[in-house]
Design a protein around this motif. Structure first.
Motif, PDB file in Angstrom:
ATOM      1  N   GLU A   1     -54.737   3.975  -4.334  1.00  0.00           N
ATOM      2  CA  GLU A   1     -54.421   3.982  -5.765  1.00  0.00           C
ATOM      3  C   GLU A   1     -55.339   3.035  -6.531  1.00  0.00           C
ATOM      4  OE1 GLU A   1     -50.351   2.881  -6.151  1.00  0.00           O
ATOM      5  OE2 GLU A   1     -49.623   4.932  -5.982  1.00  0.00           O
ATOM      6  N   LEU A   2     -55.547   1.851  -5.978  1.00  0.00           N
ATOM      7  CA  LEU A   2     -56.421   0.885  -6.636  1.00  0.00           C
ATOM      8  C   LEU A   2     -57.853   1.394  -6.701  1.00  0.00           C
ATOM      9  CD1 LEU A   2     -56.882  -1.874  -7.895  1.00  0.00           C
ATOM     10  CD2 LEU A   2     -57.166  -2.804  -5.603  1.00  0.00           C
ATOM     11  N   GLN A   3     -58.323   1.986  -5.623  1.00  0.00           N
ATOM     12  CA  GLN A   3     -59.686   2.533  -5.634  1.00  0.00           C
ATOM     13  C   GLN A   3     -59.817   3.670  -6.638  1.00  0.00           C
ATOM     14  OE1 GLN A   3     -60.507   3.541  -1.579  1.00  0.00           O
ATOM     15  NE2 GLN A   3     -61.132   1.467  -1.049  1.00  0.00           N
ATOM     16  N   LEU A   4     -58.795   4.526  -6.742  1.00  0.00           N
ATOM     17  CA  LEU A   4     -58.829   5.608  -7.728  1.00  0.00           C
ATOM     18  C   LEU A   4     -58.813   5.063  -9.156  1.00  0.00           C
ATOM     19  CD1 LEU A   4     -56.479   8.288  -6.169  1.00  0.00           C
ATOM     20  CD2 LEU A   4     -58.929   8.468  -6.548  1.00  0.00           C
ATOM     21  N   ALA A   5     -58.032   4.017  -9.387  1.00  0.00           N
ATOM     22  CA  ALA A   5     -57.989   3.429 -10.719  1.00  0.00           C
ATOM     23  C   ALA A   5     -59.337   2.803 -11.077  1.00  0.00           C
ATOM     24  CB  ALA A   5     -56.880   2.386 -10.800  1.00  0.00           C
ATOM     25  N   LEU A   6     -59.952   2.116 -10.121  1.00  0.00           N
ATOM     26  CA  LEU A   6     -61.269   1.523 -10.368  1.00  0.00           C
ATOM     27  C   LEU A   6     -62.316   2.601 -10.621  1.00  0.00           C
ATOM     28  CD1 LEU A   6     -61.279  -1.318  -7.680  1.00  0.00           C
ATOM     29  CD2 LEU A   6     -61.136  -1.596 -10.162  1.00  0.00           C
ATOM     30  N   LEU A   7     -62.280   3.651  -9.832  1.00  0.00           N
ATOM     31  CA  LEU A   7     -63.226   4.747 -10.005  1.00  0.00           C
ATOM     32  C   LEU A   7     -63.020   5.448 -11.344  1.00  0.00           C
ATOM     33  CD1 LEU A   7     -65.477   6.444  -8.721  1.00  0.00           C
ATOM     34  CD2 LEU A   7     -63.685   7.885  -7.749  1.00  0.00           C
ATOM     35  N   SER A   8     -61.775   5.634 -11.725  1.00  0.00           N
ATOM     36  CA  SER A   8     -61.473   6.271 -13.006  1.00  0.00           C
ATOM     37  C   SER A   8     -61.964   5.417 -14.164  1.00  0.00           C
ATOM     38  CB  SER A   8     -59.970   6.510 -13.119  1.00  0.00           C
ATOM     39  OG  SER A   8     -59.658   7.032 -14.382  1.00  0.00           O
ATOM     40  N   ASN A   9     -61.802   4.104 -14.052  1.00  0.00           N
ATOM     41  CA  ASN A   9     -62.296   3.210 -15.108  1.00  0.00           C
ATOM     42  C   ASN A   9     -63.820   3.263 -15.205  1.00  0.00           C
ATOM     43  OD1 ASN A   9     -59.860   2.349 -16.057  1.00  0.00           O
ATOM     44  ND2 ASN A   9     -59.821   0.495 -14.818  1.00  0.00           N
ATOM     45  N   LYS A  10     -64.493   3.370 -14.071  1.00  0.00           N
ATOM     46  CA  LYS A  10     -65.948   3.460 -14.088  1.00  0.00           C
ATOM     47  C   LYS A  10     -66.400   4.782 -14.721  1.00  0.00           C
ATOM     48  CE  LYS A  10     -67.045   0.553 -10.148  1.00  0.00           C
ATOM     49  NZ  LYS A  10     -67.606   0.517  -8.785  1.00  0.00           N
ATOM     50  N   LEU A  11     -65.674   5.853 -14.462  1.00  0.00           N
ATOM     51  CA  LEU A  11     -66.053   7.159 -14.977  1.00  0.00           C
ATOM     52  C   LEU A  11     -65.755   7.306 -16.462  1.00  0.00           C
ATOM     53  CD1 LEU A  11     -64.966   9.525 -12.077  1.00  0.00           C
ATOM     54  CD2 LEU A  11     -67.280   8.831 -12.689  1.00  0.00           C
ATOM     55  N   THR A  12     -64.687   6.662 -16.939  1.00  0.00           N
ATOM     56  CA  THR A  12     -64.317   6.813 -18.354  1.00  0.00           C
ATOM     57  C   THR A  12     -65.092   5.883 -19.269  1.00  0.00           C
ATOM     58  OG1 THR A  12     -62.484   5.280 -18.063  1.00  0.00           O
ATOM     59  CG2 THR A  12     -62.003   7.635 -17.832  1.00  0.00           C
ATOM     60  N   LYS A  13     -65.669   4.813 -18.747  1.00  0.00           N
ATOM     61  CA  LYS A  13     -66.460   3.916 -19.587  1.00  0.00           C
ATOM     62  C   LYS A  13     -67.761   4.601 -19.971  1.00  0.00           C
ATOM     63  CE  LYS A  13     -64.779  -0.482 -17.887  1.00  0.00           C
ATOM     64  NZ  LYS A  13     -65.146  -1.720 -17.200  1.00  0.00           N
ATOM     65  N   PRO A  14     -68.171   4.493 -21.232  1.00  0.00           N
ATOM     66  CA  PRO A  14     -69.445   5.105 -21.616  1.00  0.00           C
ATOM     67  C   PRO A  14     -70.600   4.333 -20.980  1.00  0.00           C
ATOM     68  CG  PRO A  14     -68.518   3.897 -23.462  1.00  0.00           C
ATOM     69  CD  PRO A  14     -67.503   3.871 -22.341  1.00  0.00           C
ATOM     70  N   SER A  15     -71.534   5.071 -20.474  1.00  0.00           N
ATOM     71  CA  SER A  15     -72.681   4.419 -19.841  1.00  0.00           C
ATOM     72  C   SER A  15     -73.594   3.846 -20.921  1.00  0.00           C
ATOM     73  CB  SER A  15     -73.444   5.411 -18.964  1.00  0.00           C
ATOM     74  OG  SER A  15     -73.915   6.473 -19.757  1.00  0.00           O
ATOM     75  N   SER A  16     -74.267   2.767 -20.586  1.00  0.00           N
ATOM     76  CA  SER A  16     -75.125   2.066 -21.575  1.00  0.00           C
ATOM     77  C   SER A  16     -76.566   2.572 -21.525  1.00  0.00           C
ATOM     78  CB  SER A  16     -75.071   0.561 -21.298  1.00  0.00           C
ATOM     79  OG  SER A  16     -75.531   0.317 -19.980  1.00  0.00           O
ATOM     80  N   GLN A  17     -76.779   3.805 -21.235  1.00  0.00           N
ATOM     81  CA  GLN A  17     -78.135   4.355 -21.172  1.00  0.00           C
ATOM     82  C   GLN A  17     -78.543   4.992 -22.458  1.00  0.00           C
ATOM     83  OE1 GLN A  17     -78.074   6.985 -17.841  1.00  0.00           O
ATOM     84  NE2 GLN A  17     -78.197   5.306 -16.372  1.00  0.00           N
TER      85      GLN A  17
END
Length: 128
Positions: free
Chosen positions: A112-128
């Motif tokens: 669950e924690l890994q999924l939450a971390l992965l979801s947060n990484k995917l939903t954050k807009p990339s700075s490119q």
């Protein structure tokens, strides 16, 4: 959707402040210690006390089994030893099943924690 992920992440971090979630398995002593916490605390204490009592009874009955000379009385001691041993084994099996449950629960929380971390990484807009 990210709000629920943040709630999961916050809950997991609060629960695991004292210990980091890692890839390695919890050892048996950690799981045994964790079984004496939470909702099954009194049940686990009662089971361990009953295990000690029935292990003692098994040894006592076994000792008297070999000290007795009459066959009829030996059979009674043997029956007592077998019943005490079966009860001890059933209690031991319950304890191992509880440790297995705690181990699986730990792994589910880690995923669950890994999924939450992965979801947060995917939903954050990339700075490119």
């Amino acid at each position: 959707m990210s709000d629920i992920n943040q709630k999961i992440l916050d809950a997991m971090q609060q629960e695991n402040e004292s210990q980091q979630v890692s890839e390695e398995q919890a050892n048996t002593l950690q799981l045994l210690g964790r079984s004496f916490q939470g909702t099954f605390k009194f049940t686990a204490i009662a089971v361990v006390l009953l295990q000690i009592i029935f292990a003692g009874l098994t040894i006592y009955f076994g000792y008297n089994l070999f000290q007795e000379q009459q066959i009829a009385t030996k059979m009674h001691w043997l029956l007592g030893a077998l019943i005490a041993f079966v009860i001890f084994a059933a209690l031991r099996l319950w304890l191992f099943m509880e440790l297995n449950r705690l181990s699986i629960l730990r792994e589910v929380k880690r995923v669950e924690l890994q999924l939450a971390l992965l979801s947060n990484k995917l939903t954050k807009p990339s700075s490119q």
